[in-house]
Design a protein around this motif. Sequence first.
Motif, PDB file in Angstrom:
ATOM      1  N   LEU A  89       0.856  -1.183   0.000  1.00 19.95           N
ATOM      2  CA  LEU A  89       0.000   0.000   0.000  1.00 19.95           C
ATOM      3  C   LEU A  89       0.894   1.236   0.000  1.00 19.95           C
ATOM      4  O   LEU A  89       1.697   1.432   0.913  1.00 19.95           O
ATOM      5  N   LEU A  90       0.745   2.084  -1.060  1.00 18.46           N
ATOM      6  CA  LEU A  90       1.641   3.236  -1.218  1.00 18.46           C
ATOM      7  C   LEU A  90       0.855   4.505  -1.515  1.00 18.46           C
ATOM      8  O   LEU A  90      -0.194   4.458  -2.166  1.00 18.46           O
ATOM      9  N   PRO A  91       1.399   5.673  -1.079  1.00 20.69           N
ATOM     10  CA  PRO A  91       0.785   6.947  -1.446  1.00 20.69           C
ATOM     11  C   PRO A  91       0.872   7.150  -2.956  1.00 20.69           C
ATOM     12  O   PRO A  91       1.753   6.597  -3.622  1.00 20.69           O
ATOM     13  N   ALA A  92      -0.025   7.976  -3.481  1.00 16.22           N
ATOM     14  CA  ALA A  92      -0.010   8.269  -4.917  1.00 16.22           C
ATOM     15  C   ALA A  92       1.369   8.781  -5.323  1.00 16.22           C
ATOM     16  O   ALA A  92       2.013   9.520  -4.585  1.00 16.22           O
ATOM     17  N   GLY A  93       1.838   8.373  -6.481  1.00 14.51           N
ATOM     18  CA  GLY A  93       3.144   8.792  -6.966  1.00 14.51           C
ATOM     19  C   GLY A  93       3.608   7.891  -8.083  1.00 14.51           C
ATOM     20  O   GLY A  93       2.888   7.000  -8.526  1.00 14.51           O
ATOM     21  N   VAL A  94       4.806   8.142  -8.546  1.00 14.23           N
ATOM     22  CA  VAL A  94       5.417   7.322  -9.594  1.00 14.23           C
ATOM     23  C   VAL A  94       6.534   6.520  -8.952  1.00 14.23           C
ATOM     24  O   VAL A  94       7.397   7.083  -8.259  1.00 14.23           O
ATOM     25  N   TYR A  95       6.524   5.224  -9.170  1.00 17.16           N
ATOM     26  CA  TYR A  95       7.515   4.333  -8.562  1.00 17.16           C
ATOM     27  C   TYR A  95       8.173   3.490  -9.645  1.00 17.16           C
ATOM     28  O   TYR A  95       7.513   3.035 -10.571  1.00 17.16           O
ATOM     29  N   ASP A  96       9.469   3.290  -9.514  1.00 19.20           N
ATOM     30  CA  ASP A  96      10.211   2.440 -10.446  1.00 19.20           C
ATOM     31  C   ASP A  96      10.416   1.068  -9.834  1.00 19.20           C
ATOM     32  O   ASP A  96      10.707   0.937  -8.648  1.00 19.20           O
ATOM     33  N   VAL A  97      10.281   0.066 -10.677  1.00 15.78           N
ATOM     34  CA  VAL A  97      10.601  -1.302 -10.292  1.00 15.78           C
ATOM     35  C   VAL A  97      11.856  -1.691 -11.067  1.00 15.78           C
ATOM     36  O   VAL A  97      11.888  -1.578 -12.292  1.00 15.78           O
ATOM     37  N   VAL A  98      12.896  -2.122 -10.366  1.00 15.56           N
ATOM     38  CA  VAL A  98      14.154  -2.499 -11.006  1.00 15.56           C
ATOM     39  C   VAL A  98      14.306  -4.015 -10.910  1.00 15.56           C
ATOM     40  O   VAL A  98      14.126  -4.606  -9.841  1.00 15.56           O
ATOM     41  N   SER A  99      14.622  -4.628 -12.043  1.00 16.48           N
ATOM     42  CA  SER A  99      14.769  -6.082 -12.078  1.00 16.48           C
ATOM     43  C   SER A  99      15.791  -6.464 -13.145  1.00 16.48           C
ATOM     44  O   SER A  99      16.200  -5.635 -13.954  1.00 16.48           O
ATOM     45  N   TYR A 100      16.187  -7.709 -13.118  1.00 16.13           N
ATOM     46  CA  TYR A 100      17.109  -8.227 -14.134  1.00 16.13           C
ATOM     47  C   TYR A 100      16.773  -9.685 -14.415  1.00 16.13           C
ATOM     48  O   TYR A 100      16.098 -10.349 -13.633  1.00 16.13           O
ATOM     49  N   ALA A 101      17.266 -10.155 -15.558  1.00 15.74           N
ATOM     50  CA  ALA A 101      17.125 -11.566 -15.927  1.00 15.74           C
ATOM     51  C   ALA A 101      18.426 -12.272 -15.585  1.00 15.74           C
ATOM     52  O   ALA A 101      19.514 -11.718 -15.776  1.00 15.74           O
ATOM     53  N   GLU A 102      18.317 -13.487 -15.055  1.00 10.79           N
ATOM     54  CA  GLU A 102      19.517 -14.260 -14.721  1.00 10.79           C
ATOM     55  C   GLU A 102      19.323 -15.694 -15.180  1.00 10.79           C
ATOM     56  O   GLU A 102      18.315 -16.319 -14.890  1.00 10.79           O
ATOM     57  N   ASN A 103      20.327 -16.213 -15.936  1.00 16.36           N
ATOM     58  CA  ASN A 103      20.219 -17.593 -16.389  1.00 16.36           C
ATOM     59  C   ASN A 103      20.852 -18.558 -15.379  1.00 16.36           C
ATOM     60  O   ASN A 103      21.362 -18.126 -14.346  1.00 16.36           O
ATOM     61  N   ASP A 104      20.791 -19.841 -15.671  1.00 10.67           N
ATOM     62  CA  ASP A 104      21.246 -20.870 -14.738  1.00 10.67           C
ATOM     63  C   ASP A 104      22.724 -20.762 -14.352  1.00 10.67           C
ATOM     64  O   ASP A 104      23.129 -21.283 -13.325  1.00 10.67           O
ATOM     65  N   LEU A 105      23.523 -20.092 -15.171  1.00  4.94           N
ATOM     66  CA  LEU A 105      24.946 -19.912 -14.856  1.00  4.94           C
ATOM     67  C   LEU A 105      25.221 -18.577 -14.165  1.00  4.94           C
ATOM     68  O   LEU A 105      26.369 -18.235 -13.896  1.00  4.94           O
ATOM     69  N   GLY A 106      24.154 -17.804 -13.889  1.00  2.17           N
ATOM     70  CA  GLY A 106      24.329 -16.540 -13.174  1.00  2.17           C
ATOM     71  C   GLY A 106      24.615 -15.355 -14.072  1.00  2.17           C
ATOM     72  O   GLY A 106      24.880 -14.263 -13.574  1.00  2.17           O
ATOM     73  N   HIS A 107      24.553 -15.535 -15.394  1.00  2.00           N
ATOM     74  CA  HIS A 107      24.739 -14.402 -16.293  1.00  2.00           C
ATOM     75  C   HIS A 107      23.478 -13.550 -16.268  1.00  2.00           C
ATOM     76  O   HIS A 107      22.362 -14.067 -16.304  1.00  2.00           O
TER      77      HIS A 107
END
Length: 109
Positions: A89-107
């Motif tokens: 639950l968050l106040p009105a605003g713009v929020y960024d979600v940061v993520s990455y893809a990682e394969n089985d070898l950690g790349h």
Amino acid sequence: LDVGTELTIALFGDDLEAGSFSLIAQEDLICSSEPEYQCGRSIKVITDETCEGEQCGRIPELDLGFCYDEVDGCGCEIVQTSGPTSGELLPAGVYDVVSYAENDLGHRS
């Protein structure tokens, strides 16, 4: 090698020595150096609740997109590193979600 491939192993030693040995067949995992990552879409949240006197909204289930590795048999997952999470639950605003893809070898990408 395909599963069920028959291997022939020849051993020899000095002076026709005899003995036993162990053989372990192991497959090395091969993945690409950078998995493919298709980002999720932007979302809008209706601020239909109040929290501490402000208009707030609850973050729905996030679509982080999808990833894959071009090498057959190598898996990939998306990892969120920062930003709001589903159910928060968050106040009105713009929020960024940061993520990455990682394969089985950690790349990562």
